[in-house]
Design a protein around this motif. Sequence first.
Motif, mmCIF file in Angstrom:
data_model
loop_
_atom_site.group_PDB
_atom_site.id
_atom_site.type_symbol
_atom_site.label_atom_id
_atom_site.label_comp_id
_atom_site.label_asym_id
_atom_site.label_seq_id
_atom_site.Cartn_x
_atom_site.Cartn_y
_atom_site.Cartn_z
ATOM 1 N N UNK A 142 0.851 -1.184 0.000
ATOM 2 C CA UNK A 142 0.000 0.000 0.000
ATOM 3 C C UNK A 142 0.888 1.237 0.000
ATOM 4 N N UNK A 143 0.328 2.349 -0.470
ATOM 5 C CA UNK A 143 1.048 3.620 -0.386
ATOM 6 C C UNK A 143 2.147 3.789 -1.399
ATOM 7 N N UNK A 144 2.226 2.930 -2.382
ATOM 8 C CA UNK A 144 3.235 3.052 -3.432
ATOM 9 C C UNK A 144 2.559 3.568 -4.697
ATOM 10 N N UNK A 145 3.110 4.641 -5.254
ATOM 11 C CA UNK A 145 2.612 5.177 -6.515
ATOM 12 C C UNK A 145 3.462 4.630 -7.653
ATOM 13 N N UNK A 146 2.798 4.202 -8.717
ATOM 14 C CA UNK A 146 3.489 3.643 -9.877
ATOM 15 C C UNK A 146 3.591 4.729 -10.942
ATOM 16 N N UNK A 147 4.820 5.115 -11.270
ATOM 17 C CA UNK A 147 5.057 6.164 -12.263
ATOM 18 C C UNK A 147 5.377 5.539 -13.612
ATOM 19 N N UNK A 148 4.720 6.035 -14.654
ATOM 20 C CA UNK A 148 4.915 5.541 -16.014
ATOM 21 C C UNK A 148 5.367 6.703 -16.889
ATOM 22 N N UNK A 171 7.722 2.606 -20.207
ATOM 23 C CA UNK A 171 8.139 1.795 -19.070
ATOM 24 C C UNK A 171 7.646 2.341 -17.736
ATOM 25 N N UNK A 172 7.725 1.479 -16.733
ATOM 26 C CA UNK A 172 7.539 1.913 -15.345
ATOM 27 C C UNK A 172 8.840 2.611 -14.954
ATOM 28 N N UNK A 173 8.756 3.911 -14.717
ATOM 29 C CA UNK A 173 9.972 4.688 -14.458
ATOM 30 C C UNK A 173 10.342 4.733 -12.992
ATOM 31 N N UNK A 174 9.358 4.540 -12.099
ATOM 32 C CA UNK A 174 9.667 4.602 -10.673
ATOM 33 C C UNK A 174 8.517 4.042 -9.856
ATOM 34 N N UNK A 175 8.848 3.526 -8.680
ATOM 35 C CA UNK A 175 7.870 3.167 -7.657
ATOM 36 C C UNK A 175 8.120 4.118 -6.499
#
Length: 407
Positions: A32-38, A42-46
Amino acid sequence: MEAAINVQPYDDITVPILIENGTVVLQNEVVQGVAVAVEGAIVSALLNDDEEIKAWKMKRPNALLVDASEKYVLPGLIDIHCDAIEKEVQPRPGTLFPTPLALMEFERKLPLHGITTMYHSLSLGTGFSLRGVHLLTDMVNQIQRHRRGSVYVRNRIHLRYEISFHDGRDILEKLLDEENVHYLSFMDHSPGQGQYRKPGSFQRYVMKNQGVTVDEVAVIVDELMERRKRVDYTWLKSIVQKAASQGIAIASHDDDSPELVARQQDLGVTVSEFPINLETARYAAESGMYVCVGAPNVVRGSSHDDNLRAVDAIKAGAAHILCSDYHPSSLLAAIFKLANEGTAELPAAVAMASLRPAEAMGLQQKLGSIATGKAADLILVELFQGMPRVTNTIVGGSLVYSACTRH
């Protein structure tokens, strides 16, 4: 050798995406509390720090912000065996629809089921219904054309070759030479073994589906058994070697004994699809093969042919991969059923339809889990009356499906 796959965005206008407030299913845990950046493809960051999230947003004022509150964030599902495209082309006996229309309409449904990579299973050599030469080449060519302009999912071809179909050898070699195959499986639908090991089961199936008489099916059986005697396993092994040189995984189908699995391994087969019994599934798994079972089997609680129950294989640690077989919506439903009933933890259940098939296909470095640097193939899932349904699907960094739900 890892199979090549394009992880570039589907167009040049993809915008950054940030998925917030969701329950994110990672490879080994649920967080929980993790934002997924795209960004891009690609997925650039968690991001799990409020200040990091704030800073990310400030630098990307044009980003699409997706609120995943009360939703799961999963990797896109990878379906390595599904022949449902056949029903789109021929929804009723004798009613053929144009292949381009059928493929376009079928693909549009896949993001709703959470499937972001589809291996369309096309059969060469069974001779029944659509599973003959007369439509195979057209379907392969159409899927390849469609792949180049697709905006929905990753379309790939799973060629299923009937080993007794000697007239199809040149066709198979040509398709491999043209790099029109992404996954290859060997089938043997002859009576007395595999799916049709029970006396009379093959004859009943053909009579029911093809409308032939007892005398006519007897001729079909005689011809099939004669062709089976002439199977050239040296040639099959050369085909495996050619396919393997292209990074193509090879599967067997309906294995019914450890002895048969051992022979398949000697050919170079690495995936056992739909083993008939638990003994065979265990042997295949213990021998290092991936074992694939059907999601419809999980959802229904049994095999439609009264063979191995998929859940029994999963509980025994003798199954690694779920596929939709013939019913795409079963894939997501099976994942949550396995988790809800305690058969598997949610990350493990999700992996059966994402990371494990990616591994089997040699794509695990780019697909199959939510991780920085991997392709941004993601789905958002909510529970409605206890059933999972997809609300958003992202493929290659592009939002290809978004549903407006009302509560």
